[in-house]
Design an enzyme around this catalytic site. Structure first.
Site, mmCIF file in Angstrom:
data_model
loop_
_atom_site.group_PDB
_atom_site.id
_atom_site.type_symbol
_atom_site.label_atom_id
_atom_site.label_comp_id
_atom_site.label_asym_id
_atom_site.label_seq_id
_atom_site.Cartn_x
_atom_site.Cartn_y
_atom_site.Cartn_z
ATOM 1 N N ASP A 81 46.052 -18.702 29.806
ATOM 2 C CA ASP A 81 46.971 -19.233 30.526
ATOM 3 C C ASP A 81 47.219 -20.568 30.206
ATOM 4 O O ASP A 81 46.266 -21.338 30.016
ATOM 5 C CB ASP A 81 46.276 -18.970 32.031
ATOM 6 C CG ASP A 81 47.637 -19.488 33.081
ATOM 7 O OD1 ASP A 81 48.891 -19.276 32.567
ATOM 8 O OD2 ASP A 81 47.341 -20.211 34.281
ATOM 9 N N HIS A 210 55.747 -17.805 37.093
ATOM 10 C CA HIS A 210 54.585 -18.677 37.326
ATOM 11 C C HIS A 210 54.733 -19.363 38.723
ATOM 12 O O HIS A 210 55.509 -19.146 39.391
ATOM 13 C CB HIS A 210 54.448 -20.056 36.360
ATOM 14 C CG HIS A 210 53.971 -19.511 34.991
ATOM 15 N ND1 HIS A 210 52.607 -20.130 34.561
ATOM 16 C CD2 HIS A 210 54.403 -18.559 34.141
ATOM 17 C CE1 HIS A 210 52.399 -19.565 33.514
ATOM 18 N NE2 HIS A 210 53.302 -18.658 33.001
ATOM 19 N N GLY A 211 53.668 -20.017 39.113
ATOM 20 C CA GLY A 211 53.703 -20.493 40.459
ATOM 21 C C GLY A 211 53.994 -19.675 41.595
ATOM 22 O O GLY A 211 54.674 -20.111 42.411
ATOM 23 N N ASN A 254 52.188 -14.938 38.198
ATOM 24 C CA ASN A 254 50.968 -15.440 38.060
ATOM 25 C C ASN A 254 50.580 -15.902 39.378
ATOM 26 O O ASN A 254 51.384 -16.732 40.398
ATOM 27 C CB ASN A 254 51.128 -16.766 37.316
ATOM 28 C CG ASN A 254 51.128 -16.252 35.663
ATOM 29 O OD1 ASN A 254 51.337 -15.225 35.321
ATOM 30 N ND2 ASN A 254 51.224 -17.466 34.760
ATOM 31 N N ASP A 256 47.195 -18.045 41.506
ATOM 32 C CA ASP A 256 45.871 -18.615 41.310
ATOM 33 C C ASP A 256 45.567 -19.366 42.683
ATOM 34 O O ASP A 256 44.725 -19.314 43.148
ATOM 35 C CB ASP A 256 45.888 -19.881 40.227
ATOM 36 C CG ASP A 256 44.593 -20.153 40.089
ATOM 37 O OD1 ASP A 256 43.564 -19.632 40.411
ATOM 38 O OD2 ASP A 256 44.377 -21.303 39.166
ATOM 39 N N ARG A 260 42.167 -19.577 45.649
ATOM 40 C CA ARG A 260 41.514 -20.707 45.796
ATOM 41 C C ARG A 260 41.724 -20.976 47.189
ATOM 42 O O ARG A 260 40.475 -21.357 47.894
ATOM 43 C CB ARG A 260 41.987 -21.927 45.093
ATOM 44 C CG ARG A 260 42.088 -21.847 43.608
ATOM 45 C CD ARG A 260 42.815 -22.988 43.085
ATOM 46 N NE ARG A 260 42.608 -22.881 41.407
ATOM 47 C CZ ARG A 260 42.610 -23.807 40.479
ATOM 48 N NH1 ARG A 260 42.755 -25.058 41.157
ATOM 49 N NH2 ARG A 260 42.790 -23.514 39.389
HETATM 50 P P1 13P Z 1 50.173 -20.926 41.565
HETATM 51 O O1 13P Z 1 49.513 -22.172 41.643
HETATM 52 O O2 13P Z 1 51.043 -20.678 42.640
HETATM 53 O O3 13P Z 1 48.993 -20.073 41.928
HETATM 54 O O4 13P Z 1 50.712 -20.496 40.020
HETATM 55 C C1 13P Z 1 49.523 -20.265 39.191
HETATM 56 C C2 13P Z 1 50.196 -19.866 37.807
HETATM 57 O O5 13P Z 1 51.329 -20.200 37.558
HETATM 58 C C3 13P Z 1 49.091 -20.015 36.789
HETATM 59 O O6 13P Z 1 49.552 -19.939 35.498
HETATM 60 O O1 G3H Z 2 48.903 -22.910 36.319
HETATM 61 C C1 G3H Z 2 47.674 -23.272 36.136
HETATM 62 C C2 G3H Z 2 46.385 -22.429 36.956
HETATM 63 O O2 G3H Z 2 46.592 -22.782 38.507
HETATM 64 C C3 G3H Z 2 45.110 -22.709 36.428
HETATM 65 O O3 G3H Z 2 44.684 -23.821 36.884
HETATM 66 O O4 G3H Z 2 44.164 -25.253 34.827
HETATM 67 O O5 G3H Z 2 43.112 -25.768 37.228
HETATM 68 O O6 G3H Z 2 42.237 -23.654 35.877
HETATM 69 P P1 G3H Z 2 43.686 -24.718 36.205
HETATM 70 ZN ZN ZN Z 3 51.324 -21.375 35.370
#
Ligand code: 13P
Ligand code: G3H
Ligand code: ZN
Length: 321
Positions: A81, A210-211, A254, A256, A260
């Site tokens: 990523d 993403h996001g 995506n 993440d 969390r």
């Molecule tokens: P979020 O911060 O919305 O979970 O997006 C994660 C992401 O795009 C990782 O590449």
């Molecule tokens: O877009 C980024 C992901 O949320 C990964 O986050 O770089 O803190 O592991 P990180």
């Molecule tokens: Zn991302």
């Protein structure tokens, strides 16, 4: 079973989106595998540069290989990523990854194309596919912080030119989302008109969102009730919008931040309720279960729940051909 990202996209395009989740540790990996087996959904494990530094490259690989033995039914790809060029080459050469993301979106168009092309050449020679990013997502990425005002939606004509010139296999597009817990101020949703315009120019080509965390209000409230200090106005993408984005070519989503938040809520509530406990396995067990439940719900929203048998037969057919 680790498969190519390209194979997952072939099964998914237009029908469902493959959830792509970042992992950093064993508990996340266990929740991810258990949740996807329960949901009967394929998935993508994402590893960021930060995760590689935190857990170590060998440790992450060992965790995934252990899960692979433990959950033989799972079908998934392993993806870098937000990679820079050097990390992309390390992952390509490692032989462990299904695909890499080269993120040179902060560079001017021509430079982004040139960097992506170099990565594509190295990756394709080894059978990996490449995701690239064009346009500026808001929020914080590892190397760049972009405020909402300066985040730009991806221009559809530029997206087409970028894909043609760079040879990338999928494209992360800026369509109204941003990274982290603070995405939108006021009322906003995905820019479906923009996604449709991009798809018109790139029919059949997988787009990546993403996001895409939802930052549920009740999750934030529960965290804050136990001493957290998250901004209660934080909000993300309404998960019911995923289903509308799928027929428009969004094939990878995506997530993440939401994971969390689950971790933070489970641990804060646990230690609030059991202040004398110091056995980390107790909240750990709670987190694995809560994360697996979360994955089941996301898989439903992504329309990937229940698709495992059809993905398995598509893979079997492809390998027999
Ligand atoms: P979020 O911060 O919305 O979970 O997006 C994660 C992401 O795009 C990782 O590449
Ligand atoms: O877009 C980024 C992901 O949320 C990964 O986050 O770089 O803190 O592991 P990180
Ligand atoms: Zn991302």
């Amino acid at each position: 079973m680790i498969v190519t990202t390209a194979d997952l996209f072939k099964s998914a395009y237009g029908k469902f989106a493959v959830g792509a989740y970042n992992i950093n540790n064993m508990e996340q990996a266990l929740g991810l595998f258990k949740g996807h087996i329960e949901a009967q959904a394929p998935f993508i494990i994402q590893i960021s540069k930060g995760a590689r530094k935190y857990a170590g490259v060998k440790m992450l690989e060992a965790i995934i290989r252990a899960c692979d033995e433990e959950f033989p039914e799972a079908i998934y790809a392993v993806h870098l990523d937000h990679g820079d060029e050097k990390t992309c080459y390390e992952c390509i050469d490692s032989g462990f990854y299904s695909s890499v993301m080269i993120d040179a979106s902060h560079e001017p168009f021509d430079e982004n194309v040139a960097i992506t092309r170099r990565v594509v050449e190295r990756a394709h020679a080894k059978g990996l596919s490449v995701e690239s990013e064009m346009g500026m997502l808001g929020g914080v990425e590892e190397h760049v912080s972009v405020d909402e005002k300066h985040a730009m939606l991806t221009d559809p004509d530029e997206a087409k030119a970028f894909v043609e010139q760079s040879g990338c296999d999928s494209l992360a597009v800026a369509i109204g989302t941003s990274h982290g817990a603070y995405k939108f101020s006021g009322n906003q949703s995905l820019h479906f008109d923009r996604i449709a315009e991009i798809q018109k120019r790139l029919p059949g080509f997988p787009l990546v969102m993403h996001g895409s965390s939802s930052v549920p209000k009740d999750e934030v409230a529960r965290i804050n009730l136990c001493g957290g200090q998250l901004d209660p106005s934080a909000r993300g993408v309404d998960a019911s919008e995923f289903a509308k984005a799928v027929p428009l070519g969004v094939t990878k989503v995506n997530i993440d931040t939401d994971g969390r938040l689950v971790w933070t809520r489970v641990h804060r509530e646990h230690f609030q309720n059991y202040p004398a406990n110091f056995d980390f396995r107790k909240p750990g067990e709670g987190y694995i279960k809560a994360y697996a439940d979360f994955i089941v719900e996301k898989s439903k929203a992504l329309l990937s729940a229940g698709t495992l048998p059809q993905v398995q037969s598509a893979l079997t057919l492809a390998s027999a051909a």
